[in-house]
Design an enzyme around this catalytic site. Structure first.
Site, PDB file in Angstrom:
ATOM      1  N   ASP A 158      46.590  66.355  68.796  1.00  0.00           N
ATOM      2  CA  ASP A 158      45.920  66.417  70.097  1.00  0.00           C
ATOM      3  C   ASP A 158      46.249  65.133  70.869  1.00  0.00           C
ATOM      4  OD1 ASP A 158      43.278  67.861  71.477  1.00  0.00           O
ATOM      5  OD2 ASP A 158      43.317  65.691  71.831  1.00  0.00           O
ATOM      6  N   ASP A 185      46.766  69.287  75.145  1.00  0.00           N
ATOM      7  CA  ASP A 185      46.483  68.402  76.280  1.00  0.00           C
ATOM      8  C   ASP A 185      47.582  67.360  76.470  1.00  0.00           C
ATOM      9  OD1 ASP A 185      45.476  67.493  73.869  1.00  0.00           O
ATOM     10  OD2 ASP A 185      43.483  67.017  74.646  1.00  0.00           O
ATOM     11  N   HIS A 228      36.473  65.100  67.462  1.00  0.00           N
ATOM     12  CA  HIS A 228      35.715  63.878  67.811  1.00  0.00           C
ATOM     13  C   HIS A 228      34.367  63.806  67.102  1.00  0.00           C
ATOM     14  CE1 HIS A 228      38.668  62.790  70.753  1.00  0.00           C
ATOM     15  NE2 HIS A 228      38.483  63.877  71.474  1.00  0.00           N
ATOM     16  N   HIS A 247      44.277  63.198  72.229  1.00  0.00           N
ATOM     17  CA  HIS A 247      43.260  62.178  71.954  1.00  0.00           C
ATOM     18  C   HIS A 247      43.162  61.863  70.463  1.00  0.00           C
ATOM     19  CE1 HIS A 247      41.972  64.309  75.674  1.00  0.00           C
ATOM     20  NE2 HIS A 247      41.731  63.076  76.091  1.00  0.00           N
TER      21      HIS A 247
HETATM   22  C1  OKP Z   1      38.483  66.327  73.843  1.00  0.00           C
HETATM   23  B1  OKP Z   1      39.702  66.715  73.025  1.00  0.00           B
HETATM   24  C2  OKP Z   1      34.573  61.202  80.940  1.00  0.00           C
HETATM   25  C3  OKP Z   1      35.739  61.977  80.452  1.00  0.00           C
HETATM   26  C4  OKP Z   1      35.638  62.133  78.977  1.00  0.00           C
HETATM   27  C5  OKP Z   1      36.585  63.286  77.176  1.00  0.00           C
HETATM   28  C6  OKP Z   1      37.826  63.898  76.675  1.00  0.00           C
HETATM   29  C7  OKP Z   1      37.556  64.725  75.460  1.00  0.00           C
HETATM   30  C8  OKP Z   1      38.781  65.390  74.950  1.00  0.00           C
HETATM   31  N1  OKP Z   1      33.603  62.012  81.553  1.00  0.00           N
HETATM   32  N2  OKP Z   1      36.741  62.861  78.517  1.00  0.00           N
HETATM   33  O1  OKP Z   1      40.265  65.701  72.238  1.00  0.00           O
HETATM   34  O2  OKP Z   1      40.733  67.392  73.731  1.00  0.00           O
HETATM   35 ZN    ZN Z   2      42.233  66.087  73.374  1.00  0.00          ZN
END
Ligand code: OKP
Ligand code: ZN
Length: 343
Positions: A195, A285, A161, A197
């Site tokens: 991933d 995840d 990210h 996300h």
């Molecule tokens: C990181 B990776 C709100 C929840 C935010 C962020 C997820 C980050 C994932 N507080 N969640 O891509 O595994």
């Molecule tokens: Zn993720």
């Protein structure tokens, strides 16, 4: 060629950073990006010395970090290193500014370098993150020397990210991008982000680049982090147009659907591009019990995915991104990595 062992990189100082909390809908939650994640993967790998060789990376030369990240972001991390042991800085003001008023020496300005309140700064962030990036750079260096071998960077904190100038989503340095920049000097690179996300940082860093193709398969950003990036119409810009691909999936996606898109849509595009290197940004995840992601993958599905990736026969390294079900992370990582052996 029969693959004997996968070399895995990890450094204990990656565990110095221990984020405590994040906030969601007014509730204070235990931070999902815990040191337990890396520890369980490390332990699981250690159980199979005939499959995995565990090594510490060399220190990362600053020039590699600077090839990906803006100097002012690095300055901010150095500023955070001056915080006391009792201080953790959670950004809460996010001005969309890029003026001379923005000062990375001032920790209160961190919101100008951040897009998410769940990614705190403290005096351990720089050390842990730079060792995390050292793992992926070491893997890239070794892959250049031994393209017939497989390398795994047990990077933590994750990286996909993080953009040139902003951190967020538990990511500070884009480990995957830093490694890909290294490989890019030797040839064309595909980054395949699996991933749960969208890898918005990686997409951003290579958006104008026609030598690094970025492909991400992820949960629909209308509903899942990072919300504002990861849509299928984001295809790259300028020379990079056509070299960024996003595939989105709905909640509760199972391996059959993901496998279909991977094999019939993503992999053919990789083969067409004829890369010299493949960097897999891997998150677990997507696992059915993951507290953050929302797919329904099983442990054996990671083996299946890896087996498909070996079929394209491109020198490959893997960088760890997310995955928050500490209980199963070790097994899932072993399952995935096993899929690259004996292909
Ligand atoms: C990181 B990776 C709100 C929840 C935010 C962020 C997820 C980050 C994932 N507080 N969640 O891509 O595994
Ligand atoms: Zn993720």
């Amino acid at each position: 060629m029969a693959q004997k062992r996968i070399t895995c990189y990890f450094h204990p100082d990656q565990l110095l950073f221990k984020p405590k909390y994040e906030w969601a809908f007014g509730l204070r939650l235990k931070h999902p990006e815990s040191t337990k994640r890396a520890e369980t993967i490390y332990k699981a790998l250690k159980k199979h010395p005939q499959l995995f060789e565990l090594k510490q990376p060399n220190k990362i030369p600053m020039k590699y970090i600077r090839e990906t990240h803006r100097a002012r972001l690095i300055t901010l991390y150095n500023t955070a290193s001056e915080l006391t042991d009792l201080e953790t800085f959670y950004t809460s003001v996010f001005p969309k500014l890029n003026s001379t008023k923005v000062d990375p020496i001032n920790i209160r300005h961190a919101g100008c370098f951040c897009f998410d309140s769940g990614t705190p700064l403290d005096n351990t962030v720089w050390k842990a993150s730079s060792w995390s990036a050292a793992c992926s750079v070491e893997a890239a260096n070794q892959l250049i020397q031994h393209p017939d071998k497989i390398y795994y960077a047990l990077s933590r904190p994750p990286g996909h990210h993080a953009t040139q100038s902003q951190y967020g989503g538990y990511c500070y340095l884009n480990n995957t991008a830093i490694a890909a920049k290294k490989l890019r000097k030797k040839g064309r690179v595909v980054i395949l982000d699996l991933d749960f996300h969208h890898g918005n940082g990686t997409q951003d860093i290579f958006y104008h680049d026609d030598q690094v193709m970025t492909i991400s398969l992820h949960g629909d950003p209308r509903f899942f982090f990072p919300f504002f990036w990861g849509y299928p119409d984001e295809a790259g810009q300028g020379k990079g147009l056509g070299y960024n691909l996003n595939f989105i999936f709905q909640k509760n996606t199972q391996i059959e659907e993901f496998h279909r898109i991977l094999v019939h849509h993503a992999l053919p595009r990789i083969e067409q591009f004829q890369p010299d290197y493949l960097v897999v940004a891997m998150g677990f995840d997507s696992f059915k019990e993951d507290p953050v992601g929302d797919f329904l993958f099983e442990t054996q599905d990671y083996f299946t995915i890896a087996q498909e990736l070996t079929k394209i026969k491109v020198p490959t390294m893997i960088v760890q991104e997310g995955g928050y079900s500490s209980k199963s992370l070790g097994l899932n990582a072993v399952s995935f990595l096993k899929g690259f052996l004996n292909s």
